[in-house]
Design an enzyme around this catalytic site. Structure first.
Site, mmCIF file in Angstrom:
data_model
loop_
_atom_site.group_PDB
_atom_site.id
_atom_site.type_symbol
_atom_site.label_atom_id
_atom_site.label_comp_id
_atom_site.label_asym_id
_atom_site.label_seq_id
_atom_site.Cartn_x
_atom_site.Cartn_y
_atom_site.Cartn_z
ATOM 1 N N ARG A 55 -17.640 17.317 -52.048
ATOM 2 C CA ARG A 55 -18.910 17.233 -50.521
ATOM 3 C C ARG A 55 -18.525 16.475 -49.368
ATOM 4 N NH1 ARG A 55 -22.488 14.685 -51.082
ATOM 5 N NH2 ARG A 55 -22.094 12.900 -52.918
ATOM 6 N N LYS A 197 -26.069 21.986 -52.500
ATOM 7 C CA LYS A 197 -26.796 20.167 -52.785
ATOM 8 C C LYS A 197 -27.575 20.708 -51.574
ATOM 9 C CE LYS A 197 -24.921 17.721 -56.320
ATOM 10 N NZ LYS A 197 -26.096 17.291 -57.069
ATOM 11 N N HIS A 216 -32.650 14.371 -59.489
ATOM 12 C CA HIS A 216 -31.167 14.406 -59.347
ATOM 13 C C HIS A 216 -30.928 13.714 -60.725
ATOM 14 C CE1 HIS A 216 -26.572 13.603 -58.457
ATOM 15 N NE2 HIS A 216 -26.875 14.831 -59.089
ATOM 16 N N SER A 235 -22.122 9.469 -60.347
ATOM 17 C CA SER A 235 -20.458 11.208 -61.177
ATOM 18 C C SER A 235 -19.968 9.739 -62.076
ATOM 19 C CB SER A 235 -19.908 10.761 -60.119
ATOM 20 O OG SER A 235 -18.669 11.758 -60.391
ATOM 21 N N LYS A 239 -23.473 11.802 -67.550
ATOM 22 C CA LYS A 239 -25.460 12.625 -67.838
ATOM 23 C C LYS A 239 -24.609 13.790 -68.212
ATOM 24 C CE LYS A 239 -26.625 13.621 -63.213
ATOM 25 N NZ LYS A 239 -26.375 15.298 -62.729
ATOM 26 N N THR A 240 -24.046 14.670 -67.747
ATOM 27 C CA THR A 240 -23.726 15.850 -68.615
ATOM 28 C C THR A 240 -23.491 16.031 -69.427
ATOM 29 O OG1 THR A 240 -23.013 16.460 -65.668
ATOM 30 C CG2 THR A 240 -22.089 17.889 -68.294
ATOM 31 N N ASP A 254 -28.962 19.107 -63.885
ATOM 32 C CA ASP A 254 -28.337 18.547 -62.508
ATOM 33 C C ASP A 254 -29.966 17.960 -61.987
ATOM 34 O OD1 ASP A 254 -26.212 16.809 -61.023
ATOM 35 O OD2 ASP A 254 -26.485 18.601 -58.949
ATOM 36 N N ARG A 319 -13.797 21.635 -60.147
ATOM 37 C CA ARG A 319 -15.630 21.752 -60.679
ATOM 38 C C ARG A 319 -15.124 22.916 -61.590
ATOM 39 N NH1 ARG A 319 -19.697 18.505 -60.518
ATOM 40 N NH2 ARG A 319 -19.677 16.348 -59.331
#
Length: 532
Positions: A55, A197, A216, A235, A239-240, A254, A319
């Site tokens: 981003r 996003k 988020h 990041s 989390k994932t 997410d 990604r």
């Protein structure tokens, strides 16, 4: 005469062809024909996004109009741009799309039908259309036939490069949201995460007014009891990975909303990191990279087309976007109950935060607003020691309203539903980065499991006055000696010095950025030695 599906209303009068809601196989085939990417040996489409491999937050703007001005938290993330500049750039982008093939996706954000929004995504690239088809909620044939006008339109033209002087932007790339006319412009960048996003930013603006807290975060639930948990984290915090628990259903990885009915996923897919991916540690993500997936910036062997997930030649931010159905234990539709547990994840590379601690409502609001993690030495040029990173609400670039609004909504829900909140440090123990070691994933999983199943409710706790948290003194499956970080350091004085330094970082960041937050929230955060 081709069917334009009402594109004239957005200013596109003469498309060469319009392809609406095509299948993944068809879009993959078109991307290959057009030279947008190549197939890996798993069948996934792999593209290179060029200059922009992540981003570009400094290129993001919000159209400043009298109707929305007072609602936006204007800062170095939410930057204003005039209506005139927006309209002029929109005209240039729609002119660019005349006589070109257009790939159209009409879909939804929001698994909860009451809160659902209709999005129309207009792409010049088949590969990006495949991406957003994977990431949004895909309509049934009946829903598509009755789709009507979208609530929001996103125009994406990576091939159109802005002129900063005439377009009033910072570079060749621009991401501009007009909340009043409900249009998003994305120009000059092929990084598909900008589309995702932008949808998130739109939901974050409108949902609070409907009594829904946008977050988020990832979310999962017990497959039998439907007990639901949510995970916040920037990041690199896990989390994932930690929400993808084989013993629980994944609601989403997410973006979610919290309504009076419970948690719901905004999306219909996942956008996971691929760097250092291996089948043993993250089998669900590894196995999701197959036909129909869109992979960004992963290096392929030119002969075998085998992906090398350990090669960061193009970027560390490799990604993959895939539909959530590719995850075996996905909850479909992505709806859960009222969260019983909230987990805030942080990767503390200073090695001073407890591996797990319990937060009061006010402390939860504090850490929600703060959004702390840290970068480690070697991750970016010039970084020689751990660097703190604070991202408001664990998603600062996508939160257009004042942070107090979102934090207040979270606090109300914690109080109303008696939701338990834990801060989990997935970073370093026994010393800072370079001296200590990364927290063992099996211990982190054991701590989170204990938090979710209530086994931390009855254990003794010790209050850490410096960080203002309550630390459990025992946890099933975790050695007691690692629960108190000071005990893991060989040099206790060095721990105290580093801990005071980190507490001061929290205090300085909060004092500078959030002067209007209620005193009971600011007082619930870490306290430097001078304030103990």
């Amino acid at each position: 005469m081709i069917h334009t599906y009402g594109l004239e209303r957005i200013g596109i009068f003469y498309p060469a062809n319009v392809y609406r809601n095509m299948s993944p196989a068809w879009l993959t085939e078109q991307a290959l024909i057009r030279g947008e990417g190549m197939l890996s040996d798993t069948g996934a489409l792999v593209v290179q996004t060029g200059k922009y491999t992540g981003r570009s937050p400094k290129d993001k703007f919000i159209v400043d109009t009298p109707a929305i001005h007072e609602y936006i938290a204007w800062n170095n993330v939410n930057r204003p741009i005039s209506r005139e500049k927006f309209d002029a750039l929109k005209a240039k982008m729609t002119a660019y799309l005349q006589n070109r093939d257009i790939f159209l996706f009409d879909g939804f954000a929001g698994a909860d039908l009451v809160c659902r929004k209709k999005f129309r995504i207009i792409n010049e690239l088949a590969s990006e259309n495949l991406f957003i088809r994977n990431l949004l909620i895909r309509p049934t044939a009946d829903e598509l036939s009755q789709f009507g006008d979208p609530d929001f339109t996103v125009i994406v033209t990576p091939g159109y490069r802005c002129d900063p002087k005439t377009d009033g932007v910072r570079s060749e790339a621009a991401i501009i949201i007009d909340y009043e006319t409900r249009v998003v412009l994305i120009a000059g960048t092929q990084y598909a995460g900008e589309i995702k996003k932008s949808v998130f930013s739109v939901m974050n603006y409108f949902l609070p007014d409907e009594g829904v807290l946008p977050m988020h975060c990832s979310a999962n639930m017990d497959p039998v009891t439907k007990e639901t948990a949510i995970f916040f984290g920037l990041s690199g915090t896990g989390k994932t990975t930690l929400s993808a628990d084989p013993n629980r259903k994944l609601i989403g990885d997410d973006e979610h909303g919290w309504s009076p009915r419970g948690i719901f996923n905004f999306e219909g897919g996942c956008y996971a990191k691929c760097i250092n991916l291996n089948a043993e540690k993250e089998p669900d993500i590894y196995n999701a990279i197959r036909s129909g997936s869109l992979v960004e910036n992963v290096v392929l062997d030119p002969a075998t087309r085998r992906p090398n997930y350990f090669d960061s030649k193009y970027t560390e931010n490799t990604r993959v976007g895939y539909p959530i159905e590719y995850i075996p234990n996905a909850a479909i539709p992505g709806i859960g109950g009222i969260p019983k547990v909230i987990i805030f994840l942080t990767a503390d590379s200073f090695g001073v935060l407890p591996p797990i601690s319990r937060l009061s409502k006010e402390a939860a609001m504090y850490h929600f607003i703060t959004g702390f993690t840290s970068k480690v030495a070697g991750t970016e040029q010039g970084i020689t020691e751990p660097v703190p990173t604070f991202s408001t609400l664990f998603g600062e670039p996508f939160m257009p309203l004042a942070p107090e609004i979102y934090a207040g909504m979270l606090g109300e829900r914690i109080e109303t539903y008696h939701t338990k909140v834990f801060l989990v440090n997935t970073g370093w123990t026994g010393g800072p980065y370079g001296i200590g070691s990364r927290m063992d994933l099996k211990y982190t999983r054991a701590m989170i499991t204990a938090a979710l199943n209530g086994r931390l409710d009855s254990v003794p706790y010790k209050h850490d006055s410096r960080f203002n948290v309550d630390v459990p003194q025992s946890c099933p499956g975790v050695p007691n000696q690692i629960l108190n970080p000071r005990d893991t350091w060989a040099n206790k004085k060095s721990y105290d010095i580093m801990a005071d330094k980190v507490a001061a970082m929290f205090h300085e960041n909060f004092t500078e950025k959030y002067p209007d937050v209620p005193e009971e929230v600011s007082d619930a955060g870490p306290k430097p030695k001078a304030r103990l």
